[in-house]
Structure formats: structure tokens, C-alpha cells
Design a protein around this motif. Structure first.
Motif, mmCIF file in Angstrom:
data_model
loop_
_atom_site.group_PDB
_atom_site.id
_atom_site.type_symbol
_atom_site.label_atom_id
_atom_site.label_comp_id
_atom_site.label_asym_id
_atom_site.label_seq_id
_atom_site.Cartn_x
_atom_site.Cartn_y
_atom_site.Cartn_z
ATOM 1 N N ARG A 20 -41.313 -10.928 -0.794
ATOM 2 C CA ARG A 20 -41.874 -10.454 -2.060
ATOM 3 C C ARG A 20 -42.943 -11.438 -2.518
ATOM 4 N NH1 ARG A 20 -38.923 -7.174 -0.178
ATOM 5 N NH2 ARG A 20 -37.055 -6.296 -1.100
ATOM 6 N N ILE A 22 -44.602 -12.551 -6.113
ATOM 7 C CA ILE A 22 -44.326 -12.398 -7.541
ATOM 8 C C ILE A 22 -45.193 -13.338 -8.371
ATOM 9 C CG2 ILE A 22 -41.962 -11.607 -7.168
ATOM 10 C CD1 ILE A 22 -40.960 -14.403 -7.854
ATOM 11 N N VAL A 40 -35.975 -8.994 -7.774
ATOM 12 C CA VAL A 40 -37.059 -8.613 -6.857
ATOM 13 C C VAL A 40 -36.584 -8.462 -5.420
ATOM 14 C CG1 VAL A 40 -38.882 -9.580 -8.319
ATOM 15 C CG2 VAL A 40 -37.994 -10.941 -6.424
ATOM 16 N N LEU A 120 -43.609 -10.472 -12.719
ATOM 17 C CA LEU A 120 -44.169 -9.261 -12.141
ATOM 18 C C LEU A 120 -44.151 -9.377 -10.623
ATOM 19 C CD1 LEU A 120 -45.774 -6.571 -12.764
ATOM 20 C CD2 LEU A 120 -47.842 -7.974 -12.533
ATOM 21 N N CYS A 121 -43.717 -8.319 -9.958
ATOM 22 C CA CYS A 121 -43.770 -8.267 -8.498
ATOM 23 C C CYS A 121 -45.062 -7.552 -8.123
ATOM 24 C CB CYS A 121 -42.555 -7.516 -7.939
ATOM 25 S SG CYS A 121 -42.483 -7.505 -6.139
ATOM 26 N N ILE A 122 -45.894 -8.177 -7.281
ATOM 27 C CA ILE A 122 -47.181 -7.564 -6.946
ATOM 28 C C ILE A 122 -47.231 -7.025 -5.520
ATOM 29 C CG2 ILE A 122 -48.482 -8.794 -8.709
ATOM 30 C CD1 ILE A 122 -49.450 -10.747 -6.561
ATOM 31 N N ILE A 172 -41.693 -0.975 -5.325
ATOM 32 C CA ILE A 172 -42.242 -1.972 -6.237
ATOM 33 C C ILE A 172 -42.204 -1.489 -7.691
ATOM 34 C CG2 ILE A 172 -44.660 -1.281 -6.013
ATOM 35 C CD1 ILE A 172 -45.308 -4.335 -5.965
ATOM 36 N N THR A 175 -38.707 -1.963 -8.938
ATOM 37 C CA THR A 175 -38.480 -3.402 -9.096
ATOM 38 C C THR A 175 -39.094 -3.901 -10.395
ATOM 39 O OG1 THR A 175 -38.372 -3.731 -6.711
ATOM 40 C CG2 THR A 175 -38.912 -5.658 -8.047
ATOM 41 N N ASN A 176 -40.326 -3.491 -10.676
ATOM 42 C CA ASN A 176 -40.983 -3.934 -11.904
ATOM 43 C C ASN A 176 -40.361 -3.326 -13.157
ATOM 44 O OD1 ASN A 176 -42.848 -5.937 -11.111
ATOM 45 N ND2 ASN A 176 -44.096 -4.346 -10.161
ATOM 46 N N GLU A 177 -39.831 -2.119 -13.040
ATOM 47 C CA GLU A 177 -39.089 -1.535 -14.164
ATOM 48 C C GLU A 177 -37.868 -2.379 -14.483
ATOM 49 O OE1 GLU A 177 -38.054 2.622 -13.777
ATOM 50 O OE2 GLU A 177 -40.093 3.107 -13.126
ATOM 51 N N LEU A 179 -37.422 -5.592 -13.775
ATOM 52 C CA LEU A 179 -37.890 -6.863 -14.351
ATOM 53 C C LEU A 179 -38.253 -6.684 -15.818
ATOM 54 C CD1 LEU A 179 -40.164 -8.240 -11.490
ATOM 55 C CD2 LEU A 179 -38.050 -9.277 -12.332
ATOM 56 N N SER A 180 -38.982 -5.603 -16.101
ATOM 57 C CA SER A 180 -39.423 -5.337 -17.480
ATOM 58 C C SER A 180 -38.228 -5.121 -18.401
ATOM 59 C CB SER A 180 -40.347 -4.116 -17.488
ATOM 60 O OG SER A 180 -40.820 -3.881 -18.773
#
Length: 184
Positions: A20, A22, A40, A120-122, A172, A175-177, A179-180
Motif C-alpha cells: 500500500r 499511504i 489499509v 489517505l491510501c493512494i 482503494i 479502504t479510504n471510506e 479510514l475516513s
């Protein structure tokens, strides 16, 4: 000075690689970074963990689980105290039984943007191994079994997993949901 750290997190010993990329605030506490890594990577935070920098261990301060090692309290240290320059690395170990070691590489130090939502995972590749599958060797055995429906353990493995498992899957957006939801 506060910055944004772009980290690459690679699960050691697995081929093809699971990784990942991040973004986190440079001053994130290691205890919070642990939670970011759980989300993540796709782990379930069901086991002990530690960060390793050189010969120093950071984790949950608990004499019962330190195995005679000096473990520094992860909630008293920030990432920028362990990683100061690009290309520096530390290790994150999760589940001392399965011993999942992750190499964390500081790829870039970026200027801090107060409006940027972090963590944030990019980017990322491949699904995290299922919990309690037996480490790298157990995971490889799992993949071998699942690749052969004629394998006598195939049905049992599917049942243990609670259905199918796609080792190539990584979402992704999901994953970001997560994290948020956790860090906002």
C-alpha cells in the motif's frame, strides 16, 4: 515542522507483493499509525504488534507480552522521530504467531496541507492474507489449495474462509471510506 509523509508499506516475504502507498501526517503517533496500517492492509486488529527501528521496539507497554525485551510505549512516539529522511525504513510486525512483517519506507516528505484529509491510501496491490492462516508459508499453502478445486482440502478451506478469497482484490475506495470513518 509538520509535513505529510508518503509511505510505502510492503508485506515482507509474499510474492507477488502485497503493498500500500499511504499519506499520513509526519507527527502521527505510532499507536495511531498501527490503526492506519490495520485498515489499509485489511487486518482485523486481533493480535499483538510492534514497530522496530534499528534495535528499538515500540508497542503496547505490557511486561507480560514483551518477552523480556524493552518495549517503548508507541503512544509516546511520533513517526517523524523514527523516520526523518526519505528512503529510511522501519518494520511493523503484526501477529507474533504468524509474524507478518511489513517494511515501511518513507518515500517522500511533502509540504503539509491543512485541507488534505489524512490518512489517505493512494495506491495498493493485492488482498491482505486472511487472519490466522499460518504466516507466509500457511498463506502460500492456502493459495495452492484454493487454486485446485480437486485438492482434498479445497472445500474445508472454503468453509474456513467463509466463502471465496480473491488474492488479487484490493478496493482503494472502500479502504479510504474506512479510514475516513475511523479518523474523522
Amino acid at each position: 515542522m509538520k509535513n505529510i509523509y508518503q509511505l510505502k508499506v510492503v508485506l515482507n516475504g509474499v510474492k507477488p507483493p502485497i503493498w500500500r502507498r499511504i499519506l499520513v501526517p509526519s507527527d502521527i503517533e505510532l499507536g495511531s499509525l498501527h490503526l492506519v496500517l490495520q485498515l489499509v492492509m485489511g487486518w482485523t486488529n486481533s493480535h499483538l504488534h510492534q514497530f522496530i527501528s534499528g534495535r528499538t521496539f515500540y508497542g503496547i507497554k505490557d511486561d507480560e507480552f514483551s518477552f523480556g525485551l524493552e518495549v517503548k510505549d508507541e503512544n509516546k512516539y511520533t513517526l517523524n522521530k523514527l523516520l526523518e529522511s526519505e528512503k529510511e525504513t522501519i518494520v511493523y510486525e503484526y501477529d507474533f504467531g504468524d509474524s507478518w512483517e511489513h517494511k515501511i519506507i518513507l518515500e517522500k516528505i511533502l509540504p503539509y496541507e491543512k485541507d488534505k484529509k489524512l490518512p489517505l491510501c493512494i495506491k495498493g496491490k493485492r488482498a491482505c492474507p486472511p487472519e490466522d492462516c499460518g504466516g507466509i508459508w500457511g498463506y502460500q499453502e492456502l493459495l495452492n489449495t484454493l487454486s485446485d478445486p480437486e485438492n482434498p482440502e479445497y472445500e474445508e478451506m472454503l468453509e474456513w474462509l467463509g466463502g471465496g478469497f480473491d488474492p488479487e482484490a484490493f478496493d482503494i475506495a472502500e479502504t479510504n471510506e474506512q479510514l475516513s470513518a475511523y479518523f474523522r
